[in-house]
Enzyme design. Structure first.
Site, PDB file in Angstrom:
ATOM      1  N   LEU A  33       0.819  -1.219   0.000  1.00  0.00           N
ATOM      2  CA  LEU A  33       0.000   0.000   0.000  1.00  0.00           C
ATOM      3  C   LEU A  33       0.846   1.259   0.000  1.00  0.00           C
ATOM      4  O   LEU A  33       1.936   1.319   0.576  1.00  0.00           O
ATOM      5  CB  LEU A  33      -0.922  -0.022   1.223  1.00  0.00           C
ATOM      6  CG  LEU A  33      -1.886  -1.218   1.268  1.00  0.00           C
ATOM      7  CD1 LEU A  33      -2.702  -1.191   2.560  1.00  0.00           C
ATOM      8  CD2 LEU A  33      -2.805  -1.251   0.050  1.00  0.00           C
ATOM      9  N   HIS A  34       0.319   2.286  -0.670  1.00  0.00           N
ATOM     10  CA  HIS A  34       1.006   3.582  -0.754  1.00  0.00           C
ATOM     11  C   HIS A  34      -0.042   4.685  -0.671  1.00  0.00           C
ATOM     12  O   HIS A  34      -1.243   4.398  -0.504  1.00  0.00           O
ATOM     13  CB  HIS A  34       1.825   3.657  -2.048  1.00  0.00           C
ATOM     14  CG  HIS A  34       1.046   3.299  -3.280  1.00  0.00           C
ATOM     15  ND1 HIS A  34       0.035   4.084  -3.785  1.00  0.00           N
ATOM     16  CD2 HIS A  34       1.109   2.204  -4.098  1.00  0.00           C
ATOM     17  CE1 HIS A  34      -0.472   3.514  -4.874  1.00  0.00           C
ATOM     18  NE2 HIS A  34       0.160   2.364  -5.075  1.00  0.00           N
ATOM     19  N   HIS A  37      -3.330   4.424  -2.654  1.00  0.00           N
ATOM     20  CA  HIS A  37      -4.373   3.612  -2.020  1.00  0.00           C
ATOM     21  C   HIS A  37      -5.030   4.400  -0.884  1.00  0.00           C
ATOM     22  O   HIS A  37      -6.253   4.384  -0.737  1.00  0.00           O
ATOM     23  CB  HIS A  37      -3.779   2.320  -1.438  1.00  0.00           C
ATOM     24  CG  HIS A  37      -3.183   1.393  -2.458  1.00  0.00           C
ATOM     25  ND1 HIS A  37      -1.849   1.059  -2.478  1.00  0.00           N
ATOM     26  CD2 HIS A  37      -3.732   0.721  -3.501  1.00  0.00           C
ATOM     27  CE1 HIS A  37      -1.610   0.215  -3.466  1.00  0.00           C
ATOM     28  NE2 HIS A  37      -2.734  -0.003  -4.119  1.00  0.00           N
ATOM     29  N   GLY A 149      -9.150   3.577  -8.635  1.00  0.00           N
ATOM     30  CA  GLY A 149      -8.334   4.704  -9.077  1.00  0.00           C
ATOM     31  C   GLY A 149      -8.402   4.900 -10.589  1.00  0.00           C
ATOM     32  O   GLY A 149      -8.423   3.921 -11.349  1.00  0.00           O
ATOM     33  N   LYS A 151      -6.009   5.810 -12.091  1.00  0.00           N
ATOM     34  CA  LYS A 151      -4.690   5.326 -12.496  1.00  0.00           C
ATOM     35  C   LYS A 151      -4.856   4.137 -13.450  1.00  0.00           C
ATOM     36  O   LYS A 151      -4.125   3.997 -14.415  1.00  0.00           O
ATOM     37  CB  LYS A 151      -3.913   4.939 -11.236  1.00  0.00           C
ATOM     38  CG  LYS A 151      -2.792   3.966 -11.407  1.00  0.00           C
ATOM     39  CD  LYS A 151      -1.530   4.686 -11.708  1.00  0.00           C
ATOM     40  CE  LYS A 151      -0.296   3.829 -11.756  1.00  0.00           C
ATOM     41  NZ  LYS A 151      -0.441   2.420 -12.003  1.00  0.00           N
TER      42      LYS A 151
HETATM   43  P1  AMP Z   1      -3.525  -2.077  -7.031  1.00  0.00           P
HETATM   44  O1  AMP Z   1      -3.163  -2.440  -5.629  1.00  0.00           O
HETATM   45  O2  AMP Z   1      -2.389  -1.520  -7.823  1.00  0.00           O
HETATM   46  O3  AMP Z   1      -4.307  -3.156  -7.734  1.00  0.00           O
HETATM   47  O4  AMP Z   1      -4.528  -0.855  -6.920  1.00  0.00           O
HETATM   48  C1  AMP Z   1      -5.687  -0.921  -6.116  1.00  0.00           C
HETATM   49  C2  AMP Z   1      -6.543   0.294  -6.405  1.00  0.00           C
HETATM   50  O5  AMP Z   1      -5.802   1.471  -6.114  1.00  0.00           O
HETATM   51  C3  AMP Z   1      -6.953   0.387  -7.882  1.00  0.00           C
HETATM   52  O6  AMP Z   1      -8.284   0.886  -7.954  1.00  0.00           O
HETATM   53  C4  AMP Z   1      -5.969   1.395  -8.435  1.00  0.00           C
HETATM   54  O7  AMP Z   1      -6.446   2.090  -9.561  1.00  0.00           O
HETATM   55  C5  AMP Z   1      -5.805   2.315  -7.242  1.00  0.00           C
HETATM   56  N1  AMP Z   1      -4.549   3.046  -7.343  1.00  0.00           N
HETATM   57  C6  AMP Z   1      -3.293   2.534  -7.477  1.00  0.00           C
HETATM   58  N2  AMP Z   1      -2.394   3.522  -7.581  1.00  0.00           N
HETATM   59  C7  AMP Z   1      -3.087   4.685  -7.534  1.00  0.00           C
HETATM   60  C8  AMP Z   1      -2.718   6.063  -7.614  1.00  0.00           C
HETATM   61  N3  AMP Z   1      -1.464   6.445  -7.765  1.00  0.00           N
HETATM   62  N4  AMP Z   1      -3.704   6.990  -7.513  1.00  0.00           N
HETATM   63  C9  AMP Z   1      -5.001   6.610  -7.358  1.00  0.00           C
HETATM   64  N5  AMP Z   1      -5.406   5.333  -7.289  1.00  0.00           N
HETATM   65  C10 AMP Z   1      -4.471   4.383  -7.369  1.00  0.00           C
END
Ligand code: AMP
Length: 283
Positions: A33-34, A37, A149, A151
């Protein structure tokens, strides 16, 4: 903050909350997580008293075995990262067998044209995997609203379509891209970048900003050529695709039409690490 690892525990806890009339927000993630998230969780908490954050590295959505193997898995750190949310957040981190019930395969969806371009084209089977795991998660969590996101903009449109196909009673809400100060979109994969790659990666957002600035003057084809040339001269980054597309249908732009929204989408390799980003061009 609760950490829950099985369906049964999750359902017991959520049914108590739902009986009290508490609405549930849901943020599905693959962990590591960052702040990107966190921005989704913060927004979800402005609308719901309780937010479920799932952490699950979904094997069926990876088309590259090495990417799956190297995907960061740091559950303990993730729990610490979310500790400040106290009992407003439930972490749900199931095993693949618990979630899939022994049959770890994808369903086959028809997402229409949305799955034929960009991520769908370059990552065969990816969106069937995403659809399969989210369908399972939605049916377990039964959230009122789920947050995704921009993203992963194509994924956001796919999820909206999934919810229509599966007739799931959940509202899907998109949230803006959260970036580092230098413009690089936050991503769990950024943790794998070397210092040199980290220095090079902000070029991705810079190239999207240039596209946005010149969108009024240049055609989509001219912009595409310009961006492709920029990357061919860049030693540290390899362009996989750059597309300008309609923000609702994802059809590649050939002739601009009034009252249509357009976005630019990009996928770039820094060494073996694949990074994606996108930007709104005229809204
Ligand atoms: P992930 O863990 O990469 O599958 O992402 C989980 C959720 O967080 C997804 O809906 C992504 O689009 C969102 N997400 C990941 N990185 C970002 C970001 N930099 N800004 C906004 N949402 C993000």
């Amino acid at each position: 903050m609760h950490l829950i690892k099985t369906k049964t525990q999750l359902q017991n806890l959520l049914s108590q909350k739902k009986k009290k009339g508490i609405t549930i927000g849901f943020v599905p993630t693959m962990g590591a997580l960052h702040k990107g998230h966190a921005s989704l969780i913060d927004f979800a908490l402005t609308k719901h008293k309780l937010v479920v954050v799932s952490i699950f590295v979904n094997p069926t959505q990876f088309n590259n075995a090495q990417d799956l193997e190297k995907y960061p898995r740091i559950l303990e750190q993730d729990c610490q990262f979310l500790a400040t949310y106290k009992d407003k957040v439930i972490i749900y981190a199931p095993s693949a067998t618990d979630l899939y019930g022994g049959n770890i395969t994808s369903k086959s969806y028809n997402f229409g044209d949305l799955e034929k371009v960009m991520e769908g084209e370059h990552r065969p089977g990816h969106f069937n995997g995403v659809g399969t795991v989210l369908n399972l998660l939605f049916r377990e969590v039964m959230p009122d609203e789920a947050f995704f996101g921009e993203k992963d903009f194509q994924q956001l449109l796919i999820v909206k379509k999934l919810v229509r196909l599966e007739k799931l009673p959940v509202t899907i809400t998109g949230c803006p891209i959260f970036r580092q100060k230098d413009g690089l979109a936050m991503s769990s994969r950024n943790a794998r970048l070397t210092p040199d790659q980290l220095k090079a990666a902000p070029f991705i957002y810079a190239s999207l900003q240039t596209t946005r600035k010149q969108f009024g003057e240049k055609s989509a084809l001219e912009l595409k050529k310009m961006i492709e040339k920029g990357y061919s001269l860049h030693e540290g980054l390899d362009l996989e695709y750059f597309e300008i597309a309609n923000a609702q249908t994802l059809k590649p732009l050939s002739r601009k039409r009034k009252n249509q929204k357009y976005r630019a989408f990009i996928a770039v390799f820094a060494g073996e690490i694949r990074l994606i980003d996108n930007i709104a061009l005229n809204y």
